[in-house]
Design a protein around this motif. Structure first.
Motif: not given
Length: 347
Positions: A228-240
């Motif tokens: 969740d730490t890695l995935g959510t960081g990638i998730y929001f960085a990619t979305y924005e």
């Protein structure tokens, strides 16, 4: 004439002020609350909609990660033949509650964290990521990606402790029939596996506590935290970043470009899962195995191996599910947030 006009304005204003509480009937408080917590309100509503929409794909993904199938279609066929349509929605209660709660808290933490990190970068580095993103024609850079990624990682690590028990319950419900059917050489493990068969969400959770103790609800916490730490960081960085790129290319404001939001939502789900999928696979396998052990027994932890084929079983289904979930979620989230922002606090 001007005096008469002013008198009419003041009088009508006074009448409105005096009669407004009677007209609104106390609705102003809920409206103020909704506007104040617009991120949480929009996130929770959008979460329910997106979770129900794509849950069958999540069920197929979990089954393919933990048991061998010839492919996604084979998994769908076997599940339907043995469990019917209900099999695809087995365990949906836990994520409906948990995903809604987790997403709401996650977005709340993320929104606050990105402002904190952006302010810190402005003070110490002379660059404000949020100001940069809001400029017309601006492109993502290392500063914006770092800010959104760090805020996402903060949100991901924060929600792990809430999400872990719910996700473990969901997983056990999804694979309970398969666990019961699997022949085990150890009679004790077989008996434990059978005890999970066809139980509802709360009975499954009680069963986990019975066999593994209260700490058993956090089985696989380290792997969950890493994912969740890695995935959510990638998730929001990619979305924005992708939303900013698509908005810049189209020449429209992000709030007026639903296609950019839809595409960015789908893309962030695909990219994040593609990069962290082996971690999620090991977490699912470890948690599945742990369900057949009693309290105090040591459960062997599988090794995380990237680029190994069996670590990517169900990746296509997972990416499709994630694209659908996040496209629906972010479209609904941005739409609801826009409507709440436009809402008047008073009638």
């Amino acid at each position: 004439m001007p005096a008469e006009s002013n008198f009419q304005d003041v009088t009508s204003s006074t009448i409105r002020t005096r009669t407004m509480p009677q007209l609104s009937g106390g609705s102003e408080k809920p409206r103020k609350w909704i506007k104040r917590y617009r991120t949480e309100t929009a996130a929770s509503t959008a979460s329910v909609l997106s979770t129900v929409t794509a849950f069958p794909l999540d069920s197929v993904k979990t089954r393919m990660q933990t048991y061998p199938y010839a492919g996604a279609l084979d998994c769908v066929r076997v599940t339907y033949n043995s469990e019917g349509l209900r099999g695809f929605f087995r365990g949906v209660t836990a994520p409906l509650a948990s995903v809604t709660l987790v997403r709401t808290i996650s977005f709340s933490i993320y929104q606050r964290s990105k402002y904190v990190y952006s302010d810190w970068m402005k003070r110490h580095l002379g660059f404000c990521p949020l100001e940069h993103v809001n400029k017309n024609g601006a492109y993502p850079n290392l500063g914006t990606i770092a800010c959104f990624g760090a805020a996402g990682a903060t949100a991901g690590s924060g929600i792990t402790f809430i999400a872990c028990p719910f996700e473990l319950t969901k997983l056990s419900a999804q694979v309970s029939v398969l666990m019961a059917k699997q022949k085990n050489a150890d009679p004790q493990k077989q008996a434990i596996a059978l005890s999970y068969h066809n139980k509802g969400t709360f009975k499954t959770l009680a069963n986990i506590v019975k066999h593994r103790g209260f700490a058993g609800m956090y089985t696989g916490l380290n792997l969950h935290l890493l994912r969740d730490t890695l995935g959510t960081g990638i998730y929001f960085a990619t979305y924005e970043s992708s939303k900013q790129l698509l908005t810049t290319f189209s020449g429209k404001d992000a709030h007026k470009n639903p296609i950019a939001v839809l595409a960015a939502g789908a893309l962030c789900g695909i990219v994040s899962w593609a990069l962290i999928y082996p971690i999620d696979s090991v977490k699912s396998i470890y948690q599945r195995n742990a369900l057949m052990y009693s309290k105090g027994q040591k459960v062997p932890v599988p090794k995380i191996q990237f680029f190994r084929r069996d670590m990517y079983r169900g990746l296509g289904v997972s990416m499709g599910r994630s694209a659908a979930v996040n496209a629906v979620f972010f479209s609904a989230f941005e739409f609801l947030k826009k409507r709440i922002n436009a809402m008047k606090e008073f009638d």
